[in-house]
Design a protein around this motif. Structure first.
Motif, PDB file in Angstrom:
ATOM      1  N   VAL A 126       0.823  -1.216   0.000  1.00  0.00           N
ATOM      2  CA  VAL A 126       0.000   0.000   0.000  1.00  0.00           C
ATOM      3  C   VAL A 126       0.854   1.262   0.000  1.00  0.00           C
ATOM      4  CG1 VAL A 126      -2.005  -1.103   1.035  1.00  0.00           C
ATOM      5  CG2 VAL A 126      -0.268  -0.122   2.524  1.00  0.00           C
ATOM      6  N   LEU A 127       2.047   1.198   0.566  1.00  0.00           N
ATOM      7  CA  LEU A 127       2.941   2.353   0.495  1.00  0.00           C
ATOM      8  C   LEU A 127       3.323   2.674  -0.953  1.00  0.00           C
ATOM      9  CD1 LEU A 127       5.292   1.691   3.564  1.00  0.00           C
ATOM     10  CD2 LEU A 127       3.705   3.612   3.282  1.00  0.00           C
ATOM     11  N   PHE A 128       3.583   1.638  -1.728  1.00  0.00           N
ATOM     12  CA  PHE A 128       3.921   1.864  -3.138  1.00  0.00           C
ATOM     13  C   PHE A 128       2.686   2.239  -3.958  1.00  0.00           C
ATOM     14  CE2 PHE A 128       7.901  -0.184  -2.046  1.00  0.00           C
ATOM     15  CZ  PHE A 128       8.806   0.452  -2.883  1.00  0.00           C
ATOM     16  N   ILE A 129       1.519   1.768  -3.554  1.00  0.00           N
ATOM     17  CA  ILE A 129       0.293   2.188  -4.245  1.00  0.00           C
ATOM     18  C   ILE A 129       0.065   3.682  -4.050  1.00  0.00           C
ATOM     19  CG2 ILE A 129      -2.227   2.043  -4.194  1.00  0.00           C
ATOM     20  CD1 ILE A 129      -2.003  -0.920  -3.759  1.00  0.00           C
ATOM     21  N   ARG A 130       0.267   4.158  -2.838  1.00  0.00           N
ATOM     22  CA  ARG A 130       0.107   5.595  -2.604  1.00  0.00           C
ATOM     23  C   ARG A 130       1.126   6.407  -3.389  1.00  0.00           C
ATOM     24  NH1 ARG A 130       1.049   8.382   3.235  1.00  0.00           N
ATOM     25  NH2 ARG A 130       3.174   7.738   2.686  1.00  0.00           N
ATOM     26  N   ARG A 131       2.300   5.830  -3.589  1.00  0.00           N
ATOM     27  CA  ARG A 131       3.357   6.558  -4.308  1.00  0.00           C
ATOM     28  C   ARG A 131       3.150   6.530  -5.810  1.00  0.00           C
ATOM     29  NH1 ARG A 131       6.176   8.994  -6.956  1.00  0.00           N
ATOM     30  NH2 ARG A 131       8.419   9.443  -6.792  1.00  0.00           N
ATOM     31  N   TYR A 132       2.771   5.375  -6.375  1.00  0.00           N
ATOM     32  CA  TYR A 132       2.712   5.231  -7.836  1.00  0.00           C
ATOM     33  C   TYR A 132       1.296   5.089  -8.386  1.00  0.00           C
ATOM     34  CZ  TYR A 132       7.751   4.501  -7.528  1.00  0.00           C
ATOM     35  OH  TYR A 132       9.087   4.663  -7.293  1.00  0.00           O
ATOM     36  N   GLY A 133       0.329   4.797  -7.529  1.00  0.00           N
ATOM     37  CA  GLY A 133      -1.036   4.634  -8.010  1.00  0.00           C
ATOM     38  C   GLY A 133      -1.399   3.170  -8.195  1.00  0.00           C
ATOM     39  N   ILE A 134      -2.709   2.874  -8.118  1.00  0.00           N
ATOM     40  CA  ILE A 134      -3.181   1.499  -8.196  1.00  0.00           C
ATOM     41  C   ILE A 134      -3.023   0.913  -9.589  1.00  0.00           C
ATOM     42  CG2 ILE A 134      -5.545   2.164  -8.733  1.00  0.00           C
ATOM     43  CD1 ILE A 134      -4.460  -0.776  -6.487  1.00  0.00           C
ATOM     44  N   ARG A 135      -2.952   1.752 -10.621  1.00  0.00           N
ATOM     45  CA  ARG A 135      -2.839   1.265 -11.994  1.00  0.00           C
ATOM     46  C   ARG A 135      -1.411   0.974 -12.417  1.00  0.00           C
ATOM     47  NH1 ARG A 135      -7.994  -0.264 -13.089  1.00  0.00           N
ATOM     48  NH2 ARG A 135      -9.457   1.397 -12.554  1.00  0.00           N
TER      49      ARG A 135
END
Length: 366
Positions: free
Chosen positions: A253-262
């Protein structure tokens, strides 16, 4: 509260069935997967917490004989309960955060995953660095069970060391107590008043519990230094593999917040962490000295298989789902659409999968 606990203990089968039925019915609530509908998820969370607490009460019901050494385990009992409650709450937190804050919902999800990771790391340490079963919701007591024959042999050896004083006593409990008190001499058994006689018997029982029962019941938890000293490099690798499994959702989730779910970056990094952690845990027996081998119990082997099955969730996570899985599901739906009953059921199944995929907490695997 005590009255409610007793009622749950007496009606455990009814409570268990009612909880399972209620949780199953929540999937039929209207607007189940609507981002703006918080009510159904709040109802689901409430029923989930209610069921979790009841299951916790049932699992810790007192036995007729009583549980010796419970005080040592009281602190660990709260960890599985806290993890289960957080898992019940996380979906309603996600839905509410998405409704009020939009894409900033990931900040709240990060807080939830950080709390779960912290509790699991604390449980991992408190359990003596045993593998977490079901994400920490199931106690890992296999080692305690496997040690019972050895502990019983120790108790038997202790009895044999004082066998001469027990041979003529038909009460084994008293015999053990007397043997444990033999070093105190005749003063512990020669009293002249009824009060002192009663007190002496009480002291014998208390001393017997202090000497005999710890050797049979209590289990010393390993510290990190003891594990590393006993297992060496393999102990270090085991801890690394378990920590990777515990922290993987938070990293994701840390990387999702940084790069986005797509983005493919969070998806690939999460899969890499899973692969590395599982690779370490699954291959610890392939090399090294036999004395430093990591031996998995049957429940731990089952847990490793369960973790491998969780990899199927990567098919449901974006961007893989959007680019590949959804197309396959829609193609299968169109193929069976002409069939009356099968077509209808397939359509509902696809809707259910697409709805579940829209929620991080349903496919997080944490």
């Amino acid at each position: 509260m005590e009255a409610y606990k007793k009622w749950v203990w007496r009606n455990r089968e009814y409570v268990h069935s009612l909880g399972s039925l209620a949780n199953g019915m929540t999937w039929l609530l209207p607007e189940k997967f609507s981002a703006s509908e918080i009510g159904p998820e709040a109802v689901t969370a409430f029923l989930g917490i209610f069921t979790t607490i009841n299951e916790h009460i049932i699992e810790n019901a007192p036995t007729t004989r009583g549980h010796v050494g419970t005080s040592e385990n009281d602190a660990s009992l709260s960890y599985p309960l806290l993890i289960a409650i957080l898992k019940d709450l996380e979906t309603v937190v996600e839905v509410a955060a998405e409704h009020f804050y939009g894409d900033k919902k990931w900040n709240f999800i990060i807080v939830t995953e950080a709390m779960k990771a912290g509790i699991r790391l604390a449980l991992f340490r408190h359990s003596g660095y045993k593998m977490l079963l079901q994400g920490g919701e199931t106690p890992n007591d296999d080692e305690k069970d496997s040690n019972q024959p050895e502990l019983q042999n120790r108790a038997g050896n202790l009895d044999r060391n004082h066998g001469n004083q027990n041979q003529h006593n038909p009460w084994n409990l008293e015999g053990r107590a007397m043997s444990a008190l033999s070093s105190f001499g005749q003063n512990a058994r020669t009293t002249t008043t009824a009060t002192s006689s009663t007190s002496g018997w009480s002291r014998r029982i208390q001393h017997q519990q202090a000497v005999i029962e710890p050797a049979v019941i209590k289990e010393k938890r390993k510290t990190l230094s003891e594990l590393l000293s006993e297992k060496g490099v393999k102990g270090t690798l085991f801890v690394i593999g378990e920590v990777l499994f515990i922290t993987r959702p938070l990293i994701y989730v840390l990387f999702i917040r940084r790069y986005g779910i797509r983005s493919w970056i969070p998806w690939a990094i999460s899969l890499s962490v899973d692969t590395l952690g599982m690779g370490i845990l699954a291959n610890l027996k392939l090399c090294g000295e036999k004395t430093k081998q990591i031996h998995y119990s049957q429940s731990e082997k089952d847990e490793l298989r369960r973790r491998k099955l969780l990899w199927a969730l990567y098919l449901m996570r974006d961007p893989f789902f959007t680019k590949y899985t959804r197309q396959k599901l829609e193609s299968a739906q169109k193929t069976v659409e002409p069939l009356p009953l099968i077509g209808f059921l397939t359509e509902k199944l696809v809707e259910l999968l697409e709805g579940a995929q829209s929620r991080y907490t349903y496919i997080s695997g944490s």
